[in-house]
Design a protein around this motif. Structure first.
Motif, mmCIF file in Angstrom:
data_model
loop_
_atom_site.group_PDB
_atom_site.id
_atom_site.type_symbol
_atom_site.label_atom_id
_atom_site.label_comp_id
_atom_site.label_asym_id
_atom_site.label_seq_id
_atom_site.Cartn_x
_atom_site.Cartn_y
_atom_site.Cartn_z
ATOM 1 N N LYS A 1 38.955 39.087 43.127
ATOM 2 C CA LYS A 1 39.365 40.134 43.667
ATOM 3 C C LYS A 1 39.079 41.153 43.275
ATOM 4 C CE LYS A 1 40.186 37.711 48.125
ATOM 5 N NZ LYS A 1 41.750 37.502 49.090
ATOM 6 N N PHE A 2 39.649 42.638 43.621
ATOM 7 C CA PHE A 2 39.557 44.027 43.267
ATOM 8 C C PHE A 2 40.898 43.380 42.498
ATOM 9 C CE2 PHE A 2 40.926 48.102 43.511
ATOM 10 C CZ PHE A 2 40.089 49.285 41.823
ATOM 11 N N ASN A 3 41.078 44.603 41.409
ATOM 12 C CA ASN A 3 43.042 45.118 41.587
ATOM 13 C C ASN A 3 41.875 46.299 40.051
ATOM 14 O OD1 ASN A 3 44.791 45.187 39.929
ATOM 15 N ND2 ASN A 3 45.351 43.201 40.739
ATOM 16 N N ARG A 4 43.186 46.714 40.648
ATOM 17 C CA ARG A 4 43.387 48.336 39.857
ATOM 18 C C ARG A 4 43.662 48.567 38.622
ATOM 19 N NH1 ARG A 4 48.527 51.680 41.569
ATOM 20 N NH2 ARG A 4 47.955 50.969 43.484
ATOM 21 N N TRP A 5 44.158 46.725 37.809
ATOM 22 C CA TRP A 5 43.690 47.382 36.487
ATOM 23 C C TRP A 5 42.500 47.138 35.959
ATOM 24 C CZ3 TRP A 5 40.860 42.807 34.704
ATOM 25 C CH2 TRP A 5 40.827 41.492 35.435
ATOM 26 N N MET A 6 40.989 47.185 37.149
ATOM 27 C CA MET A 6 39.893 46.425 36.612
ATOM 28 C C MET A 6 39.026 47.165 36.178
ATOM 29 S SD MET A 6 38.971 43.272 38.950
ATOM 30 C CE MET A 6 38.355 42.197 39.343
ATOM 31 N N LEU A 7 39.517 49.045 36.248
ATOM 32 C CA LEU A 7 39.147 49.943 36.193
ATOM 33 C C LEU A 7 39.704 50.533 34.979
ATOM 34 C CD1 LEU A 7 40.371 51.973 38.976
ATOM 35 C CD2 LEU A 7 37.528 51.029 38.538
ATOM 36 N N ARG A 8 40.433 49.489 34.174
ATOM 37 C CA ARG A 8 40.761 50.481 32.565
ATOM 38 C C ARG A 8 39.394 50.355 31.795
ATOM 39 N NH1 ARG A 8 45.816 46.057 32.510
ATOM 40 N NH2 ARG A 8 47.182 47.154 33.450
ATOM 41 N N LYS A 9 39.187 51.708 31.287
ATOM 42 C CA LYS A 9 38.518 51.919 30.165
ATOM 43 C C LYS A 9 36.945 51.509 30.719
ATOM 44 C CE LYS A 9 40.867 49.638 26.025
ATOM 45 N NZ LYS A 9 41.181 48.270 25.309
ATOM 46 N N ARG A 10 36.679 52.367 32.178
ATOM 47 C CA ARG A 10 35.776 52.596 32.405
ATOM 48 C C ARG A 10 35.004 53.721 32.189
ATOM 49 N NH1 ARG A 10 34.115 47.290 33.042
ATOM 50 N NH2 ARG A 10 36.191 46.205 34.034
ATOM 51 N N ASN A 11 34.113 53.801 32.899
ATOM 52 C CA ASN A 11 32.812 55.253 32.431
ATOM 53 C C ASN A 11 32.660 55.775 34.483
ATOM 54 O OD1 ASN A 11 32.205 53.848 29.319
ATOM 55 N ND2 ASN A 11 33.051 55.864 29.702
ATOM 56 N N MET A 12 31.942 54.567 34.886
ATOM 57 C CA MET A 12 31.737 54.986 35.794
ATOM 58 C C MET A 12 32.101 53.106 37.725
ATOM 59 S SD MET A 12 27.808 55.363 35.755
ATOM 60 C CE MET A 12 27.018 55.355 37.068
ATOM 61 N N VAL A 13 32.037 53.743 38.256
ATOM 62 C CA VAL A 13 31.987 53.088 39.201
ATOM 63 C C VAL A 13 31.912 52.978 40.737
ATOM 64 C CG1 VAL A 13 34.492 51.773 40.960
ATOM 65 C CG2 VAL A 13 34.495 53.227 38.434
#
Length: 203
Positions: free
Chosen positions: A81-93
Motif C-alpha cells: 500500500k502507498f506510504n509517504r516514504w515512497m515519495l522520497r527521491k521522486r521527480n513526478m507522481v
C-alpha cells in the motif's frame, strides 16, 4: 507551491500549460495504483519512453500490468500500500487508485515535497496532464486540450499521424547532418537553417 493559486481558473479560457519533453530514463516516476488506470498510465509512459524509470506500487496488480512491466527492466513493481516514504527521491507522481481519499493524500504529500503530481480523472488535482502524442522517428508532437477533452486530443493525434509523412525523420536526420557542416556563430547558423527550411511552411 501555492495550491490555492495554482488551481485558479484561467479567465480568458486559453491554454496556459507549458509543454516540456522529459527524459524519463533520467528521472524517477512513481505510479500509485495497479488496476486498469494504472495499466493505462504505465502503457502511455512506456509507449513514448520505453526506458522510463518507473516504480508502480499497489497491494496487487492486473496480470496485464505485470506482463508489461516484465518487458521493461526499468519498471519496478512494489506489492505494498502507498506510504509517504515512497515519495522520497521522486521527480513526478501519478495516483490512479479507486480510492479518492488515497489519491488526494498522495497529491497533498507530493505538493509538500514540491513534486509534480497527476491524479487520474481529477483535473483540479493535477499539476500536469498526459496529453496526446504523435511520434514519427525523432519528431514528436504533444497535444493538449487543457484537460477538457481527451477525446479531442485523441482525434487530433490520429489526424497528425495520418498527415505527417513517414519520411519526415529522414528529413530531420539530413538537416541535422547539414547543420553540423555550417560555419559561423550561432545567429548565422540559425539564419541559414531558417532559409533552407522556409519552403516547408508552404507544403
Amino acid at each position: 507551491m501555492d495550491t490555492a493559486n495554482s488551481q485558479q481558473p484561467i479567465a480568458n479560457g486559453t491554454n496556459e500549460l507549458y509543454p516540456i519533453f522529459l527524459k524519463l530514463q533520467n528521472l524517477s516516476v512513481l505510479i500509485v495504483g495497479g488496476g486498469n488506470v494504472g495499466l493505462e498510465k504505465l502503457s502511455f509512459l512506456l509507449k513514448s519512453s520505453p526506458n522510463a524509470n518507473v516504480e508502480v506500487v499497489a497491494p496487487q496488480f492486473l496480470p496485464e500490468l505485470v506482463t508489461l512491466a516484465e518487458k521493461h527492466p526499468s519498471v519496478k513493481l512494489t506489492y505494498k500500500k502507498f506510504n509517504r516514504w515512497m515519495l522520497r527521491k521522486r521527480n513526478m507522481v501519478i495516483a490512479c487508485t479507486d480510492d479518492l481519499k488515497v489519491n488526494k493524500r498522495v497529491y497533498d504529500l507530493s505538493r509538500k515535497r514540491y513534486l509534480i503530481c497527476n491524479i487520474a480523472d481529477t483535473p483540479y488535482l493535477c499539476d500536469y496532464y498526459l496529453g496526446g502524442i504523435v511520434t514519427k522517428g525523432n519528431v514528436k508532437i504533444a497535444i493538449s486540450t487543457n484537460g477538457k477533452s481527451p477525446t479531442t486530443a485523441k482525434r487530433l493525434r490520429e489526424f497528425f499521424e495520418e498527415v505527417i509523412p513517414e519520411d519526415i525523420n529522414k528529413m530531420v536526420e539530413n538537416l541535422n547532418e547539414y547543420r553540423k557542416t555550417l560555419k559561423g556563430d550561432f545567429e548565422m547558423k540559425v539564419q541559414k537553417m531558417n532559409e533552407i527550411t522556409d519552403s516547408l511552411k508552404n507544403k
